[in-house]
Design an enzyme around this catalytic site. Structure first.
Site, mmCIF file in Angstrom:
data_model
loop_
_atom_site.group_PDB
_atom_site.id
_atom_site.type_symbol
_atom_site.label_atom_id
_atom_site.label_comp_id
_atom_site.label_asym_id
_atom_site.label_seq_id
_atom_site.Cartn_x
_atom_site.Cartn_y
_atom_site.Cartn_z
ATOM 1 N N ARG A 38 48.726 37.884 36.983
ATOM 2 C CA ARG A 38 49.367 38.655 38.053
ATOM 3 C C ARG A 38 49.630 37.807 39.286
ATOM 4 O O ARG A 38 50.122 38.297 40.286
ATOM 5 C CB ARG A 38 48.527 39.876 38.419
ATOM 6 C CG ARG A 38 47.130 39.583 38.867
ATOM 7 C CD ARG A 38 46.342 40.859 39.109
ATOM 8 N NE ARG A 38 46.141 41.103 40.531
ATOM 9 C CZ ARG A 38 45.862 42.278 41.053
ATOM 10 N NH1 ARG A 38 45.786 43.334 40.279
ATOM 11 N NH2 ARG A 38 45.672 42.431 42.335
ATOM 12 N N ARG A 45 56.868 31.953 43.062
ATOM 13 C CA ARG A 45 58.247 32.197 43.472
ATOM 14 C C ARG A 45 58.978 30.885 43.722
ATOM 15 O O ARG A 45 58.415 29.964 44.310
ATOM 16 C CB ARG A 45 58.278 33.026 44.756
ATOM 17 C CG ARG A 45 57.565 34.352 44.611
ATOM 18 C CD ARG A 45 58.167 35.404 45.528
ATOM 19 N NE ARG A 45 57.396 36.620 45.389
ATOM 20 C CZ ARG A 45 56.490 37.033 46.274
ATOM 21 N NH1 ARG A 45 56.296 36.344 47.375
ATOM 22 N NH2 ARG A 45 55.813 38.132 46.065
ATOM 23 N N ARG A 104 31.141 41.347 39.248
ATOM 24 C CA ARG A 104 30.891 40.373 40.305
ATOM 25 C C ARG A 104 30.695 41.149 41.598
ATOM 26 O O ARG A 104 31.305 42.201 41.814
ATOM 27 C CB ARG A 104 32.062 39.396 40.470
ATOM 28 C CG ARG A 104 32.148 38.381 39.361
ATOM 29 C CD ARG A 104 31.015 37.386 39.392
ATOM 30 N NE ARG A 104 31.207 36.384 40.440
ATOM 31 C CZ ARG A 104 30.278 35.495 40.785
ATOM 32 N NH1 ARG A 104 29.100 35.494 40.205
ATOM 33 N NH2 ARG A 104 30.524 34.603 41.727
ATOM 34 N N ARG A 125 36.999 33.248 51.344
ATOM 35 C CA ARG A 125 38.023 33.463 52.358
ATOM 36 C C ARG A 125 37.391 33.940 53.657
ATOM 37 O O ARG A 125 36.258 34.413 53.681
ATOM 38 C CB ARG A 125 39.064 34.486 51.889
ATOM 39 C CG ARG A 125 38.529 35.866 51.533
ATOM 40 C CD ARG A 125 39.647 36.757 51.020
ATOM 41 N NE ARG A 125 39.186 38.090 50.651
ATOM 42 C CZ ARG A 125 39.962 39.093 50.271
ATOM 43 N NH1 ARG A 125 41.278 38.901 50.228
ATOM 44 N NH2 ARG A 125 39.476 40.266 49.950
ATOM 45 N N GLU A 150 33.622 35.893 53.335
ATOM 46 C CA GLU A 150 33.413 36.625 52.087
ATOM 47 C C GLU A 150 32.805 35.694 51.038
ATOM 48 O O GLU A 150 33.419 34.707 50.645
ATOM 49 C CB GLU A 150 34.753 37.178 51.597
ATOM 50 C CG GLU A 150 34.653 38.224 50.520
ATOM 51 C CD GLU A 150 35.995 38.891 50.257
ATOM 52 O OE1 GLU A 150 36.509 38.729 49.139
ATOM 53 O OE2 GLU A 150 36.536 39.556 51.173
ATOM 54 N N TYR A 153 39.758 47.302 37.585
ATOM 55 C CA TYR A 153 40.112 46.957 38.959
ATOM 56 C C TYR A 153 41.392 47.699 39.339
ATOM 57 O O TYR A 153 42.406 47.604 38.652
ATOM 58 C CB TYR A 153 40.320 45.455 39.125
ATOM 59 C CG TYR A 153 40.672 45.095 40.552
ATOM 60 C CD1 TYR A 153 39.684 45.010 41.518
ATOM 61 C CD2 TYR A 153 41.996 44.909 40.936
ATOM 62 C CE1 TYR A 153 39.993 44.718 42.834
ATOM 63 C CE2 TYR A 153 42.322 44.623 42.247
ATOM 64 C CZ TYR A 153 41.316 44.530 43.187
ATOM 65 O OH TYR A 153 41.620 44.265 44.500
ATOM 66 N N ASP A 184 44.177 48.653 42.560
ATOM 67 C CA ASP A 184 44.666 48.613 43.928
ATOM 68 C C ASP A 184 44.672 50.044 44.466
ATOM 69 O O ASP A 184 44.604 51.012 43.701
ATOM 70 C CB ASP A 184 46.079 48.021 43.983
ATOM 71 C CG ASP A 184 46.076 46.513 43.739
ATOM 72 O OD1 ASP A 184 45.103 45.850 44.134
ATOM 73 O OD2 ASP A 184 47.049 46.010 43.137
#
Length: 367
Positions: A170, A174, A247, A278, A298, A346, A348
């Site tokens: 995913r 580009r 995780r 991050r 994080e 998972y 969104d």
């Protein structure tokens, strides 16, 4: 006696409670945390909406879902354009012509494609068998080594060669100069944070916080005709077929006496040596101009029972275990399972809302 006991005050539970309330049903919503909102919860610190459990950027291609969330909040025009920091070198994410130009000096999509193809052929990859091979097939060895390998192995705590290829599929690549991470038509951050959305959704329900469902399960289930369960499905069935793996994450949030720490909401640290994956600087989600700033580092970590589960490890072993639990869940008449933990997937945010609305339609036999 309530119509529904909703276990978990996150997005799935909140949408279901709101929709059930619209249909004249009564809901009791419980959560083991001391706040509503689940992992989308935001709290205000120094006038800044802080994403307590990691960055949450709303995005969707669905006009229906976009219109739905806009009932509860006004969304700003935030566009997710994270950057990668590799030992002080800065690259654009998603991988695009800006990334390729800085790394290789190429100026055209044709040159970039040629470079990636050369590196794929040199690596001898035809049918990718794992995450490393899939990543090299997509973006070549240079980008893989600098911007994917270290970050991914920190995130998952495993060698990239041991991880399934689908994890990286995913990843946006580009051949344009476009730094927008998502291709979705609609994108933004709710002005005032996600907490306000959940509060509006739950306005018609009774809420009890700091309640552990499993500490008083029988008593709680007797308070309602049906249960909407959004917790871990293996825990619901007392780990009958084994423990599903995840995780987890650890967050360290700091208030800094400066107005702008990193110039971007999200900066990924892609080398293996930096312990966090991050840093999130929350004020940039809402274009804040406060004198101070709030950042969150994080840190990924192995999950163990008692930790907060974040990312299901959807390898073959875990998926086989989940299917056994799913068969039990499908046979339940008075329990509705929903959300990422109950479906071991998972999601969104827009997908959670879509799944909740589908569950509502099914429950109330609507089309």
């Amino acid at each position: 006696m309530y119509d529904y006991l909703i276990v978990g005050a996150g997005l799935f539970g909140a949408v279901f409670a709101y929709e059930a309330g619209r249909r004249g049903k009564t809901c009791l919503v419980i959560d083991k945390r001391d706040h509503i909102g689940g992992n989308v919860y935001t709290e205000e610190i120094e006038g800044i909406q802080v994403h307590k459990y990691g960055a949450h950027i709303f995005h969707t291609n669905s006009q229906t879902i976009w219109d739905y969330v806009n009932r509860f909040a006004e969304f700003n025009r935030y566009t997710n354009s994270p950057i990668a920091n590799y030992k002080g070198e800065i690259y654009n994410l998603p991988f695009n012509m800006n990334t390729f130009n800085k790394l290789w000096g190429v100026a055209s999509p044709k040159e970039a494609r040629q470079k990636i193809e050369e590196q794929r052929l040199a690596a001898g990859i035809t049918e990718p068998q794992n995450l490393e091979e899939q990543a090299i097939s997509l973006v070549g060895t240079d980008i893989y080594e600098k911007l994917i390998k270290g970050y991914t192995e920190k995130q998952w705590g495993r060698s990239a060669r041991e991880l399934p290829s689908f994890i990286i599929k995913r990843l946006p690549v580009r051949f344009t100069y476009d730094n927008n991470y998502f291709n979705d038509r609609y994108q933004g951050i709710p002005v005032g944070g996600y907490r306000a959305i959940i509060e509006k959704m739950l306005a018609g329900a009774d809420i009890e916080l700091n309640v552990d469902f499993f500490a008083a399960r029988d008593e709680l289930m007797q308070r309602a005709k049906k249960v909407v369960y959004t917790g871990m499905i293996d825990q619901y069935y007392n780990y009958r077929y084994g423990v599903l793996e995840y995780r987890s994450l650890h967050f360290e949030t700091k208030v800094l006496d400066e107005s702008n720490f990193q110039g971007n909401a999200v900066v990924n640290y892609t080398d293996r040596e930096t312990p966090y994956t991050r840093i999130i600087e929350h004020k940039h989600f809402e274009f804040g101009t406060q004198d101070k700033t709030v950042i969150t580092e994080e840190y990924p970590k192995e999950w163990k029972p008692g930790d907060e589960p974040y990312y299901p490890i959807n390898n073959e072993k875990n998926n086989e275990i989940y299917q056994k639990y799913k068969a039990l869940a499908d046979a339940e008449r008075d329990v509705i399972f929903g959300g990422r933990l109950a479906t071991y997937k998972y999601y969104d945010m827009h997908q959670v809302i879509g799944a909740a609305l589908t569950a509502v339609e099914r429950e109330f036999e609507e089309k």
